[in-house]
Design a protein around this motif. Structure first.
Motif, short mmCIF file in Angstrom:
data_model
loop_
_atom_site.label_atom_id
_atom_site.label_comp_id
_atom_site.label_asym_id
_atom_site.label_seq_id
_atom_site.Cartn_x
_atom_site.Cartn_y
_atom_site.Cartn_z
N LEU A 148 5.25 13.69 6.95
CA LEU A 148 5.52 13.45 8.75
C LEU A 148 4.55 12.37 9.52
N ASN A 149 3.52 12.19 8.70
CA ASN A 149 2.54 11.92 9.30
C ASN A 149 2.47 10.66 8.40
N ALA A 150 3.59 10.96 6.86
CA ALA A 150 3.39 9.07 6.76
C ALA A 150 4.32 8.22 7.71
N ALA A 151 5.71 9.18 8.64
CA ALA A 151 6.35 8.30 9.04
C ALA A 151 5.50 8.44 10.68
N PHE A 152 4.58 9.07 11.21
CA PHE A 152 3.63 8.35 12.40
C PHE A 152 2.98 7.43 11.84
N VAL B 156 0.97 -1.65 -0.05
CA VAL B 156 -0.19 -0.07 0.24
C VAL B 156 0.96 0.94 0.22
N PHE B 157 1.72 1.07 0.37
CA PHE B 157 2.79 2.30 0.89
C PHE B 157 3.21 2.18 -0.49
N ILE B 158 3.59 1.74 -0.96
CA ILE B 158 4.60 1.97 -2.19
C ILE B 158 3.46 2.31 -3.45
N GLU B 159 2.81 1.76 -3.29
CA GLU B 159 1.45 1.13 -4.81
C GLU B 159 0.73 3.52 -4.54
N LEU B 160 0.97 3.74 -2.82
CA LEU B 160 -0.29 5.25 -2.51
C LEU B 160 1.07 6.30 -2.82
N GLY B 161 2.56 5.98 -2.41
CA GLY B 161 3.17 6.61 -2.05
C GLY B 161 3.49 7.45 -0.88
N THR B 162 4.25 8.42 -0.61
CA THR B 162 3.76 9.07 0.33
C THR B 162 3.18 10.31 1.14
N ASP B 163 2.63 10.99 -0.14
CA ASP B 163 1.63 12.21 -0.05
C ASP B 163 0.07 11.08 0.42
N ASP B 164 -0.12 10.18 -0.45
CA ASP B 164 -2.00 9.42 -0.52
C ASP B 164 -1.71 9.03 0.85
N TYR B 165 -0.15 8.28 1.59
CA TYR B 165 -0.44 7.21 2.09
C TYR B 165 -0.26 8.18 3.68
N GLY B 166 0.20 8.90 3.65
CA GLY B 166 0.42 10.52 4.98
C GLY B 166 -1.38 10.82 4.62
N LEU B 167 -2.10 11.28 3.50
CA LEU B 167 -3.09 11.15 3.66
C LEU B 167 -4.50 10.56 3.95
N ALA C 38 -3.99 7.89 6.00
CA ALA C 38 -4.01 8.33 7.34
C ALA C 38 -3.89 9.56 8.35
N VAL C 39 -4.02 10.75 7.88
CA VAL C 39 -5.03 11.31 8.88
C VAL C 39 -6.28 11.26 8.91
#
Length: 506
Positions: A261-265, A32-43, A45-46
């Motif tokens: 940073l939301n992705a890291a969190f 999921v992280f690879i397919e969505l990318g950092t920004d969408d994955y973090g989005l 998560a929020v």
């Protein structure tokens, strides 16, 4: 002894579930992280955090459902589980409606006015919110059924349903790789299905296997609703505090540092949650018996379980935590193609905070079994919610992002001490016995186990070295727990089981 064996068997079943769902879940998260990318994955998560924060009703009511049903079962012939179940079910239908109203008003308003995302991403964010709300409504409605299964200690059923959900999610995510459209929206639909389908299975199982308990029988006694709702409100207050720390913290991180940073969190939270699942397995298996023992008048056994569960929970979490803490860089680099900044710090501090928190694993169940939870919930809420303004102030003063987890850690220690004081006033809980049976063995095992840091320097950072070190670490930790952390009686029980296994093999 039979009841203790049941706890052990249920814990084993839950651990098997955990091993399967952990490996499947970690691999799924990577995809999921690879397919969505950092920004969408973090989005995601929020937004998922916003829904989870509003979905505290489900978590609060699950504790209420299995508490009341367990107490009724503990009463034997004098109990009426059917009345309790129907009372809980009606309340849940009302709460599901309230949830929809809150999510589709406050949630939408927050996304449009406060969320730190680009304007072009707002429609996608709202799409994610709507589908997550649908799934969460199914989850809320299934809570009384899950509570019944937990109270009946039919953990094999729960395990089977949860494993189906894990593989279902993996299957859909594999299809996501082939999808060329809006993957964030597709993932939102996937998650809605993955959450809703197990809920439907819970419904069907209870209607087939527990027909006498779940049969419709409208309870007209208003006092029953008032009593359960009052208990729920106080549980809910504590759950709001918990969600505020976990999800409100993510929102504050987003406000100051953005979705990266939301992705890291979010990634650190995933690792923390999978580690905590080992502890939750034991707690889930023991909670019904803590409550049933208290309601049947056997308070001595109830407290004995509290002391032991708190100790066992720490050991169970420590065993996977040590190799994770000492190899966190290797794990993150092998797991993810791109590791967001501060992921390591979030992960390490969250796991340490979890180790502190599990020292009170049986406290909540013991307090809830008395029915007098008001004081504990108020103090817990004050302590935990206070971490948010403190974290906000620290970020405003340019402290690093992981400062929020340090603040949470301090709050966890304070809450543990407060719970000990409250539990001592409500029951025959004795601090001396808790120190002797729980804290003392935990301290000595921790001091010996942490010496593995010197062993880690002899291994590299590649996959093979990670596997070898993790295996050696687990063996050494188990050996330390056996020699230092267990009583003579506990060692004899393990020895007897090992002898039986040996004879079966021979």
């Amino acid at each position: 002894m039979n009841e203790n064996k049941r706890i052990a068997k249920n814990s084993l079943v839950l651990c098997i579930r955990l091993i399967i769902t952990t490996f499947v879940g970690l691999y799924t998260t990577r995809l999921v992280f690879i397919e969505l990318g950092t920004d969408d994955y973090g989005l995601y998560a929020v937004v998922g955090g916003i829904v989870s924060m509003m979905g505290f009703l489900s978590t609060a009511m699950l504790a209420t459902s299995y508490r009341y049903i367990s107490v009724e079962i503990g009463k034997g012939d004098n109990g009426n589980p059917n009345k309790v179940f129907n009372t809980a079910f009606i309340i849940h239908l009302i709460l599901a409606l309230i949830f929809i109203i809150i999510a589709e008003t406050i949630g939408v308003w927050y996304i449009k006015n406060c969320l730190n995302v680009t304007l072009s991403k707002v429609p996608d964010t709202l799409f994610v919110l709507h589908f997550t709300v649908i799934a969460t409504v199914f989850s809320i409605a299934s809570v009384p059924f899950q509570g019944l299964i937990t109270a009946k200690e039919k953990f094999l059923v729960r395990v089977s349903i949860e494993i189906i959900g894990a593989f279902l999610k993996l299957g859909f995510v594999l299809l996501l790789i082939l999808y060329v459209g809006n993957k964030l929206r597709a993932y939102a639909i996937i998650m809605a299905i993955v959450i809703a389908l197990p809920s439907l299975i819970f419904f069907m199982y209870c209607w087939i296997k527990e027909k006498e308990v779940v049969r419709w029988n409208f309870n007209k006694q208003k006092s029953d609703y008032n009593d359960m709702f009052s208990f729920t409100v106080w549980i809910m207050i504590g759950t709001i505090a918990h969600m505020s720390v976990r999800q409100g913290g993510a929102l504050i991180v987003n406000l100051f540092f953005g979705t990266v940073l939301n992705a890291a969190f979010g990634i650190a939270s995933q690792i923390y949650n999978y580690t905590m699942m080992f502890v939750r397995n034991l707690s889930q298996a023991a909670v019904p018996q803590i409550m049933k023992s208290h309601s049947s008048g056997n308070s001595e056994r109830s407290l004995t379980l509290v002391y032991k569960i708190s100790k066992y929970a720490f050991f169970i979490m420590l065993i996977p935590a040590i190799p994770i803490l000492l190899s966190v860089d290797s794990i993150l680099s092998l797991w993810l193609k791109e590791v967001p900044e501060f992921t390591k710090q979030f992960t390490v501090l969250m796991i340490i905070n979890g180790l502190i928190g599990v020292l009170g694993s049986g406290f909540d169940a013991a307090i809830q079994s008395t029915g007098k939870i008001k004081k504990a919930q108020i103090w817990y809420s004050i302590i935990m919610i206070s971490t948010l303004p403190i974290a906000y102030l620290m970020f405003a003063l340019r402290f690093p992002p992981y400062a929020i987890t340090i603040v949470t850690m301090v709050a966890t220690i304070i809450n543990l001490l407060v719970q000990i004081e409250i539990l001592s006033g409500l029951t025959d809980f004795k601090v001396v016995e808790y120190f002797s049976n729980t804290i003392k063995p935990v301290f000595f095992v921790s001091m010996i186990t942490v010496l593995q840091v010197f062993l880690r320097v002899f291994f590299g950072q590649d996959f093979f070295d990670l596997i070898i070190f993790s295996f050696i670490s687990v063996v050494l930790s188990l050996f330390t727990v056996y020699l230092v952390g267990l009583t003579k009686n506990e060692k004899n029980i393990i020895n007897n089981y090992l002898i039986k296994i040996k004879l079966l093999i021979i």
